[in-house]
Design an enzyme around this catalytic site. Sequence first.
Site, PDB file in Angstrom:
ATOM      1  N   CYS A  10     -11.029   3.040  -0.458  1.00 37.70           N
ATOM      2  CA  CYS A  10      -9.652   3.397  -0.125  1.00 37.70           C
ATOM      3  C   CYS A  10      -9.362   2.633   1.157  1.00 37.70           C
ATOM      4  O   CYS A  10     -10.160   2.674   2.099  1.00 37.70           O
ATOM      5  CB  CYS A  10      -9.508   4.894   0.104  1.00 37.70           C
ATOM      6  SG  CYS A  10      -7.899   5.343   0.800  1.00 37.70           S
ATOM      7  N   GLU A  48      -2.897   9.490   7.584  1.00 32.33           N
ATOM      8  CA  GLU A  48      -1.445   9.206   7.613  1.00 32.33           C
ATOM      9  C   GLU A  48      -0.764   9.999   8.735  1.00 32.33           C
ATOM     10  O   GLU A  48       0.275   9.594   9.243  1.00 32.33           O
ATOM     11  CB  GLU A  48      -0.784   9.542   6.263  1.00 32.33           C
ATOM     12  CG  GLU A  48      -1.000   8.502   5.170  1.00 32.33           C
ATOM     13  CD  GLU A  48      -0.108   7.257   5.293  1.00 32.33           C
ATOM     14  OE1 GLU A  48       1.099   7.402   5.535  1.00 32.33           O
ATOM     15  OE2 GLU A  48      -0.643   6.136   5.157  1.00 32.33           O
ATOM     16  N   CYS A  64      -4.236  -1.359  -2.231  1.00 34.42           N
ATOM     17  CA  CYS A  64      -4.356   0.087  -2.400  1.00 34.42           C
ATOM     18  C   CYS A  64      -5.203   0.302  -3.653  1.00 34.42           C
ATOM     19  O   CYS A  64      -4.861  -0.193  -4.737  1.00 34.42           O
ATOM     20  CB  CYS A  64      -2.969   0.691  -2.593  1.00 34.42           C
ATOM     21  SG  CYS A  64      -2.970   2.450  -2.970  1.00 34.42           S
ATOM     22  N   ASP A 121       0.871  -1.191   0.000  1.00 33.36           N
ATOM     23  CA  ASP A 121       0.000   0.000   0.000  1.00 33.36           C
ATOM     24  C   ASP A 121       0.903   1.234   0.000  1.00 33.36           C
ATOM     25  O   ASP A 121       2.084   1.159   0.340  1.00 33.36           O
ATOM     26  CB  ASP A 121      -0.909   0.017   1.240  1.00 33.36           C
ATOM     27  CG  ASP A 121      -1.849   1.231   1.247  1.00 33.36           C
ATOM     28  OD1 ASP A 121      -2.509   1.467   0.220  1.00 33.36           O
ATOM     29  OD2 ASP A 121      -1.890   1.957   2.243  1.00 33.36           O
ATOM     30  N   SER A 122       0.301   2.370  -0.369  1.00 31.70           N
ATOM     31  CA  SER A 122       1.061   3.616  -0.319  1.00 31.70           C
ATOM     32  C   SER A 122       1.483   3.932   1.115  1.00 31.70           C
ATOM     33  O   SER A 122       2.448   4.653   1.332  1.00 31.70           O
ATOM     34  CB  SER A 122       0.209   4.767  -0.865  1.00 31.70           C
ATOM     35  OG  SER A 122      -0.940   4.928  -0.052  1.00 31.70           O
ATOM     36  N   HIS A 141      -7.450   3.059   3.508  1.00 29.30           N
ATOM     37  CA  HIS A 141      -7.268   3.843   4.737  1.00 29.30           C
ATOM     38  C   HIS A 141      -8.603   4.106   5.453  1.00 29.30           C
ATOM     39  O   HIS A 141      -8.632   4.326   6.660  1.00 29.30           O
ATOM     40  CB  HIS A 141      -6.665   5.216   4.424  1.00 29.30           C
ATOM     41  CG  HIS A 141      -5.197   5.218   4.141  1.00 29.30           C
ATOM     42  ND1 HIS A 141      -4.644   4.640   3.023  1.00 29.30           N
ATOM     43  CD2 HIS A 141      -4.166   5.766   4.833  1.00 29.30           C
ATOM     44  CE1 HIS A 141      -3.341   4.832   3.038  1.00 29.30           C
ATOM     45  NE2 HIS A 141      -3.013   5.507   4.126  1.00 29.30           N
TER      46      HIS A 141
HETATM   47  N1  DGL Z   1      -4.906   3.178   0.675  1.00 32.26           N
HETATM   48  C1  DGL Z   1      -4.813   3.868  -0.586  1.00 32.26           C
HETATM   49  C2  DGL Z   1      -6.048   3.532  -1.430  1.00 32.26           C
HETATM   50  O1  DGL Z   1      -6.679   2.490  -1.169  1.00 32.26           O
HETATM   51  C3  DGL Z   1      -4.513   5.300  -0.277  1.00 32.26           C
HETATM   52  C4  DGL Z   1      -4.205   6.134  -1.406  1.00 32.26           C
HETATM   53  C5  DGL Z   1      -3.289   7.298  -1.173  1.00 32.26           C
HETATM   54  O2  DGL Z   1      -2.126   7.072  -0.850  1.00 32.26           O
HETATM   55  O3  DGL Z   1      -3.745   8.422  -1.421  1.00 32.26           O
HETATM   56  O4  DGL Z   1      -6.403   4.201  -2.369  1.00 32.26           O
END
Ligand code: DGL
Length: 277
Positions: A194, A160, A75, A12-13, A196
């Site tokens: 998302c 974050e 992600c 993931d990011s 997150h």
């Molecule tokens: N968890 C990522 C997603 O599902 C986050 C994206 C991001 O880094 O903006 O899209």
Amino acid sequence: METVKQSIGIFDSGYGGLTVFKSIAAKLPQYNYIYFGDNARAPYGDHSFETVYQYTLECVEWLFAQGCPLVILACNTASAKALRTIQQKILPLKYPDRRVLGVIRPTAEVIGGFTKSNTVGVLGTRGTVNSNSYSIEIGHFFPDLKVVQQSCPMWVPLIENNEHNSPGMDYFITEYLDELMAKATDIDCILLACTHYPLLIPKLKNYLSENITLLAQGDIVADSLVDYLDRHPEIESKLGKEGECKFYTSGDREKFNTNASLFSEHEVNAVHVPLKS
Ligand code: DGL
């Protein structure tokens, strides 16, 4: 002869993929996992296709270098902007025996079962929403389903930075939910597109009527992985089964360890990985 323990890679990011990892590890605790969060370069949501593709590919290749035969892009932004090119151009050429899976298709395959009004709301990053990936994928499986999307660009930066319980978060929650609900009054299922966003579920519930289902992807992706491994013994047979989990971040490891505990029940002792840019 010593057997090589190969792990399932989860990417993931940042921290968000841990919400998916948690469900996967609960359903498939026997396997070994390597989680990699590109926290140094998160959020990905506002980056161009090319940038998300380059970042994602670099991280996937790093996971391949650790021996992972299978990587899950946990992600949505990376799944929307990088998965197809990696699957169609990179794997056949450079890694014919490796596989990379995303989170959009498994979600699109089942989402119709969560709505009676046939209208679903999709909340995601700008990248995911602007890619239109959900409307397209859902249309393949449920052509009559109405998909209403809303991007929530402030949510990932706040999460974050561990601000998801702050009053500022409420401001941006109501702003985006109001915008979504103004687009269709009969939405009865909202997909948190998302990884997150599941951290916001307690707050989101404060602003939504009880007859709206809030759908997180963790269990959906985990069920789809169970099914995938059943159907792909050539990948499954390569996986070590010692139940080991390792965590890596391109960002600060202390910060990762503290924040990851909000997302995961696993004890996290991450290792820092320096990336190119
Ligand atoms: N968890 C990522 C997603 O599902 C986050 C994206 C991001 O880094 O903006 O899209």
